[in-house]
Design a protein around this motif. Structure first.
Motif, mmCIF file in Angstrom:
data_model
loop_
_atom_site.group_PDB
_atom_site.id
_atom_site.type_symbol
_atom_site.label_atom_id
_atom_site.label_comp_id
_atom_site.label_asym_id
_atom_site.label_seq_id
_atom_site.Cartn_x
_atom_site.Cartn_y
_atom_site.Cartn_z
ATOM 1 N N ILE A 141 -13.402 -6.634 1.323
ATOM 2 C CA ILE A 141 -12.139 -6.635 0.580
ATOM 3 C C ILE A 141 -12.266 -7.622 -0.581
ATOM 4 O O ILE A 141 -12.844 -8.700 -0.433
ATOM 5 N N GLN A 169 -15.492 3.600 -0.601
ATOM 6 C CA GLN A 169 -14.437 2.630 -0.337
ATOM 7 C C GLN A 169 -13.110 3.342 -0.041
ATOM 8 O O GLN A 169 -12.350 2.930 0.845
ATOM 9 N N LEU A 209 -11.703 -2.641 -2.617
ATOM 10 C CA LEU A 209 -12.883 -2.798 -1.769
ATOM 11 C C LEU A 209 -14.094 -2.652 -2.675
ATOM 12 O O LEU A 209 -14.107 -1.807 -3.567
#
Length: 285
Positions: A141, A169, A209
């Motif tokens: 993250i 992601q 992400l």
């Protein structure tokens, strides 16, 4: 006398005709000889198959248009080196939005996808991958530098998270939402957009992400940070049409070329040059 003159003239004409005949044969032999010589390499050389490589233009250091209007980056320059290893193929790049790459592969507009593509179970259902990874990454993250409240996917519930459509992601978030009643607000980024840092630092979205080596590429001024544990790790490979004999042959050839480029150090050198580190050594088995 006239008869003698006639004989002389006839003799001269015979010699002239013979001379023309010899010149004609000589020219023909020379032409045939040259044609044979020119044909020999063509006959002896391998048939060259053109391969259309699909890639993007909006990923800094990976596949992008430089200040001179030239397509370049890690993926592009690596494929140029692979092309040199494979005389039976000729690679031609075709650029498009990232979100269109896999569809273009399915519809045979391109022959392979090169965009640091991660292998995951969802993609494996529809596509084929080569076996020899040319990079490896770990997804985490990414938030604004002063944000200490987000450490996990659970912390993203009710938050806006920016990812590229059809990206690995995005798949992580979509899988999470399937099991958590769409708790995360996924914001799909336009394929041509390159404003992730601005969107997060301004608060328009809360996070994204990203792979470990991608963060310094998209955020050279360090306005963002990676947080929490690794969400996934994967090999980076090329994507091909599934159950296609020609695609499999190309995939196998590329595997051999990548092994050579690993052995001679070219792959590691390109990774360091473009990505700032050698991310080619590790792999998921």
């Amino acid at each position: 006398m006239k008869k003698s003159i006639s004989l002389v003239i006839a003799s001269l004409l015979t010699l002239a005709i013979a001379g023309c005949g010899n010149n004609s044969n000589s020219a023909s032999s020379s032409k045939n000889g040259n044609a044979a010589e020119a044909a020999t390499p063509a006959n002896a050389s391998t048939k060259v198959t053109k391969i259309i490589v699909g890639t993007g233009t909006a990923f800094p250091k990976v596949c992008f248009i430089d200040e001179n209007g030239k397509l370049t980056g890690f993926d592009v320059e690596l494929l140029k080196e692979i092309d040199k290893q494979l005389p039976e193929y000729e690679f031609e790049f075709q650029t498009m939005d990232f979100s269109n790459l896999l569809l273009s592969l399915e519809t045979k507009k391109i022959d392979l996808v090169a965009h640091v593509m991660e292998k995951n179970p969802e993609r494996e259902l529809k596509y084929s991958f080569n076996k020899e990874a040319y990079a490896h990454w770990r997804n985490r993250i990414v938030v604004a530098k002063d944000n200490d409240s987000i450490q996990s996917l659970d912390d993203l519930k009710g938050k806006k998270v920016l990812v590229g459509a059809t990206s690995a992601q995005a798949q992580i978030l979509e899988n999470y939402n399937k099991e958590n009643d769409n708790a995360i607000n996924i914001v799909y980024q336009n394929g041509a957009a390159n404003d992730t840092v601005a969107q997060i630092s301004s608060g328009r979205v809360d996070a994204t992400l990203a792979a470990d080596f991608v963060l310094p590429i998209i955020d050279p001024q360090s306005q963002l940070k990676a947080t929490g544990d690794e969400l996934s790790s994967a090999d980076i490979l090329y994507v091909f049409r599934k159950d296609d004999a020609d695609s499999q042959k190309l995939s196998d050839a590329i595997d051999g070329a990548i092994k050579e480029l690993k052995t001679d150090g070219t792959l590691g050198k390109l990774s360091t040059e473009w990505l700032g580190a050698d991310v080619t050594a590790d792999s998921v088995k």
